[in-house]
Design a protein around this motif. Structure first.
Motif, mmCIF file in Angstrom:
data_model
loop_
_atom_site.group_PDB
_atom_site.id
_atom_site.type_symbol
_atom_site.label_atom_id
_atom_site.label_comp_id
_atom_site.label_asym_id
_atom_site.label_seq_id
_atom_site.Cartn_x
_atom_site.Cartn_y
_atom_site.Cartn_z
ATOM 1 N N THR A 1 0.828 -1.202 0.000
ATOM 2 C CA THR A 1 0.000 0.000 0.000
ATOM 3 C C THR A 1 0.865 1.256 0.000
ATOM 4 O OG1 THR A 1 -1.751 -1.158 1.207
ATOM 5 C CG2 THR A 1 -1.819 1.242 1.223
ATOM 6 N N ALA A 2 1.886 1.252 0.848
ATOM 7 C CA ALA A 2 2.807 2.387 0.889
ATOM 8 C C ALA A 2 3.560 2.523 -0.429
ATOM 9 C CB ALA A 2 3.790 2.224 2.045
ATOM 10 N N LEU A 3 3.942 1.400 -1.023
ATOM 11 C CA LEU A 3 4.617 1.437 -2.317
ATOM 12 C C LEU A 3 3.707 2.047 -3.381
ATOM 13 C CD1 LEU A 3 6.957 0.741 -4.208
ATOM 14 C CD2 LEU A 3 5.982 -1.555 -4.431
ATOM 15 N N SER A 4 2.419 1.681 -3.357
ATOM 16 C CA SER A 4 1.467 2.223 -4.316
ATOM 17 C C SER A 4 1.334 3.739 -4.173
ATOM 18 C CB SER A 4 0.104 1.554 -4.124
ATOM 19 O OG SER A 4 -0.876 2.142 -4.956
ATOM 20 N N VAL A 5 1.262 4.216 -2.932
ATOM 21 C CA VAL A 5 1.179 5.658 -2.694
ATOM 22 C C VAL A 5 2.441 6.353 -3.201
ATOM 23 C CG1 VAL A 5 1.063 7.450 -0.910
ATOM 24 C CG2 VAL A 5 -0.379 5.422 -0.741
ATOM 25 N N SER A 6 3.600 5.756 -2.937
ATOM 26 C CA SER A 6 4.867 6.344 -3.371
ATOM 27 C C SER A 6 4.963 6.417 -4.892
ATOM 28 C CB SER A 6 6.046 5.535 -2.814
ATOM 29 O OG SER A 6 6.136 5.660 -1.419
ATOM 30 N N LEU A 7 4.581 5.337 -5.569
ATOM 31 C CA LEU A 7 4.654 5.319 -7.028
ATOM 32 C C LEU A 7 3.676 6.320 -7.645
ATOM 33 C CD1 LEU A 7 4.970 1.479 -7.733
ATOM 34 C CD2 LEU A 7 6.762 3.219 -7.883
ATOM 35 N N ARG A 8 2.476 6.410 -7.074
ATOM 36 C CA ARG A 8 1.499 7.379 -7.582
ATOM 37 C C ARG A 8 1.998 8.804 -7.362
ATOM 38 N NH1 ARG A 8 -3.928 8.914 -5.368
ATOM 39 N NH2 ARG A 8 -3.381 7.627 -3.579
ATOM 40 N N LEU A 9 2.578 9.049 -6.205
ATOM 41 C CA LEU A 9 3.101 10.377 -5.908
ATOM 42 C C LEU A 9 4.255 10.729 -6.837
ATOM 43 C CD1 LEU A 9 3.120 12.871 -4.024
ATOM 44 C CD2 LEU A 9 4.710 11.606 -2.547
ATOM 45 N N ALA A 10 5.178 9.783 -7.032
ATOM 46 C CA ALA A 10 6.334 10.038 -7.894
ATOM 47 C C ALA A 10 5.909 10.236 -9.348
ATOM 48 C CB ALA A 10 7.332 8.884 -7.783
ATOM 49 N N GLY A 11 4.971 9.421 -9.821
ATOM 50 C CA GLY A 11 4.522 9.542 -11.197
ATOM 51 C C GLY A 11 3.831 10.868 -11.464
ATOM 52 N N LEU A 12 2.936 11.282 -10.572
ATOM 53 C CA LEU A 12 2.236 12.550 -10.761
ATOM 54 C C LEU A 12 3.183 13.742 -10.615
ATOM 55 C CD1 LEU A 12 -1.118 11.856 -8.872
ATOM 56 C CD2 LEU A 12 -0.791 12.152 -11.333
ATOM 57 N N THR A 13 4.148 13.635 -9.711
ATOM 58 C CA THR A 13 5.128 14.709 -9.554
ATOM 59 C C THR A 13 5.923 14.900 -10.841
ATOM 60 O OG1 THR A 13 5.330 14.315 -7.171
ATOM 61 C CG2 THR A 13 7.114 15.505 -8.232
ATOM 62 N N CYS A 14 6.369 13.809 -11.436
ATOM 63 C CA CYS A 14 7.107 13.893 -12.709
ATOM 64 C C CYS A 14 6.228 14.474 -13.815
ATOM 65 C CB CYS A 14 7.614 12.516 -13.116
ATOM 66 S SG CYS A 14 8.943 11.869 -12.094
ATOM 67 N N LEU B 1 10.435 9.236 -4.380
ATOM 68 C CA LEU B 1 10.298 7.956 -3.689
ATOM 69 C C LEU B 1 10.966 7.970 -2.319
ATOM 70 C CD1 LEU B 1 10.831 5.157 -6.388
ATOM 71 C CD2 LEU B 1 8.696 5.887 -5.312
ATOM 72 N N GLY B 2 12.084 8.666 -2.227
ATOM 73 C CA GLY B 2 12.837 8.662 -0.975
ATOM 74 C C GLY B 2 12.532 9.817 -0.046
ATOM 75 N N GLU B 3 11.678 10.753 -0.470
ATOM 76 C CA GLU B 3 11.394 11.921 0.369
ATOM 77 C C GLU B 3 10.696 11.505 1.665
ATOM 78 O OE1 GLU B 3 11.500 15.114 2.119
ATOM 79 O OE2 GLU B 3 12.302 15.207 0.073
ATOM 80 N N PHE B 4 11.154 12.072 2.771
ATOM 81 C CA PHE B 4 10.618 11.696 4.084
ATOM 82 C C PHE B 4 10.117 12.902 4.869
ATOM 83 C CE2 PHE B 4 11.259 11.010 8.655
ATOM 84 C CZ PHE B 4 10.449 9.903 8.863
ATOM 85 N N GLY B 5 11.015 13.852 5.134
ATOM 86 C CA GLY B 5 10.689 14.938 6.046
ATOM 87 C C GLY B 5 9.532 15.797 5.584
ATOM 88 N N VAL B 6 9.562 16.229 4.334
ATOM 89 C CA VAL B 6 8.507 17.106 3.815
ATOM 90 C C VAL B 6 7.166 16.390 3.828
ATOM 91 C CG1 VAL B 6 7.681 18.332 1.770
ATOM 92 C CG2 VAL B 6 10.099 18.458 2.408
ATOM 93 N N ILE B 7 7.157 15.131 3.376
ATOM 94 C CA ILE B 7 5.905 14.366 3.291
ATOM 95 C C ILE B 7 5.340 14.109 4.680
ATOM 96 C CG2 ILE B 7 4.838 12.249 2.454
ATOM 97 C CD1 ILE B 7 5.849 14.158 0.283
ATOM 98 N N LEU B 8 6.207 13.787 5.636
ATOM 99 C CA LEU B 8 5.745 13.502 6.995
ATOM 100 C C LEU B 8 5.152 14.740 7.648
ATOM 101 C CD1 LEU B 8 5.554 11.328 9.207
ATOM 102 C CD2 LEU B 8 7.786 12.104 10.023
ATOM 103 N N MET B 9 5.777 15.893 7.438
ATOM 104 C CA MET B 9 5.290 17.122 8.050
ATOM 105 C C MET B 9 3.938 17.529 7.475
ATOM 106 S SD MET B 9 7.421 18.202 10.389
ATOM 107 C CE MET B 9 7.081 19.949 10.567
ATOM 108 N N VAL B 10 3.773 17.407 6.166
ATOM 109 C CA VAL B 10 2.549 17.868 5.514
ATOM 110 C C VAL B 10 1.439 16.824 5.586
ATOM 111 C CG1 VAL B 10 1.540 18.566 3.298
ATOM 112 C CG2 VAL B 10 3.787 19.425 3.966
ATOM 113 N N GLY B 11 1.808 15.556 5.411
ATOM 114 C CA GLY B 11 0.785 14.519 5.274
ATOM 115 C C GLY B 11 0.641 13.568 6.433
ATOM 116 N N GLY B 12 1.611 13.557 7.335
ATOM 117 C CA GLY B 12 1.542 12.567 8.405
ATOM 118 C C GLY B 12 1.790 11.173 7.859
ATOM 119 N N ALA B 13 1.091 10.190 8.387
ATOM 120 C CA ALA B 13 1.296 8.799 7.962
ATOM 121 C C ALA B 13 -0.045 8.086 7.912
ATOM 122 C CB ALA B 13 2.260 8.089 8.907
#
Length: 222
Positions: A4-17, A156-168
């Motif tokens: 599930t986390a992988l799916s969110v990461s891939l969707r986020l990375a694809g849309l960002t690109c 895919l590797g972003e952590f700090g920004v995503i955690l601050m804005v989106g939580g988990a």
């Protein structure tokens, strides 16, 4: 593997690109070709996410996305919902955090095109838009590929920004990088190792692609 986390990461990375490519193309070309007052300031603003701590950038974006801030208030009035702790929020944050990775490789690629090549194209009857599509883009495609690869891998590797804005939030804002942190916190080192290995492989392949394209360009010019 947390699929599930992988799916969110891939969707986020694809849309960002997908969303950053036209922005990077326009802004990178403008910075490469234009000479104006404040150009250095614009380049500094583009590069700012590279040197800001991710948690600091995430904090400011979280504040900007809040309903008390002008941007967050306008967004809520238009859509009826907030940005913090949503996928849309982490997508907008990802666009800001990855802007230099999309712009700088494209800018450097456009800077390698000799100015007289554009002038020759115009003298041959090509319009500026035709020159862009038929002359410039075929020459800068390695920069475009590098921008996409770096943006994808960094997202895919972003952590700090995503955690601050989106939580988990599972299935919404919990990316693979956050899932790794959660596994470590739960003392599941085996699960964390599997997901970390995947991100390591993606990073290695990305860097190999970028350096391979750069070496190919140097070989052709040599």
């Amino acid at each position: 593997m947390d699929w599930t986390a992988l799916s969110v990461s891939l969707r986020l990375a694809g849309l960002t690109c997908l969303l950053l490519l036209p922005v990077g193309l326009w802004l990178g070309r403008a910075l490469a070709l234009s000479r104006f007052r404040g150009r250095a300031l614009c380049e500094a603003l583009v590069a700012l996410p590279l040197v800001m701590p991710p948690t600091v950038l995430g904090f400011y974006l979280m504040q900007a996305f809040g309903v008390q801030a002008p941007f967050g208030a306008v967004w809520q009035s238009l859509t009826g919902g907030g940005l913090n702790f949503t996928f849309t929020g982490i997508l907008l944050a990802s666009l800001v955090a990855n802007l230099p990775f999309a712009v700088q490789p494209i800018q450097r690629a456009f800077e390698t095109i000799p100015p007289n090549l554009r002038e020759a194209a115009w003298c041959s009857g090509l319009s500026p838009s035709q020159t862009l599509w038929r002359i410039e883009l075929p020459l800068v495609w390695p920069g475009l590929i590098s921008a996409l690869a770096l943006t994808f891998a960094h997202t895919l590797g972003e952590f700090g920004v995503i955690l601050m804005v989106g939580g988990a939030i599972d299935g919404e804002t919990r990316t693979l990088a956050i899932a790794i942190y959660d596994r470590v916190q739960a003392f599941d080192e085996a699960g964390a190792a599997v997901m970390s290995a995947m991100l390591l492989l993606v990073s290695f392949l990305t860097i190999g692609l970028v350096y391979g394209l750069a070496g190919r360009r140097r070989w052709r010019r040599g």
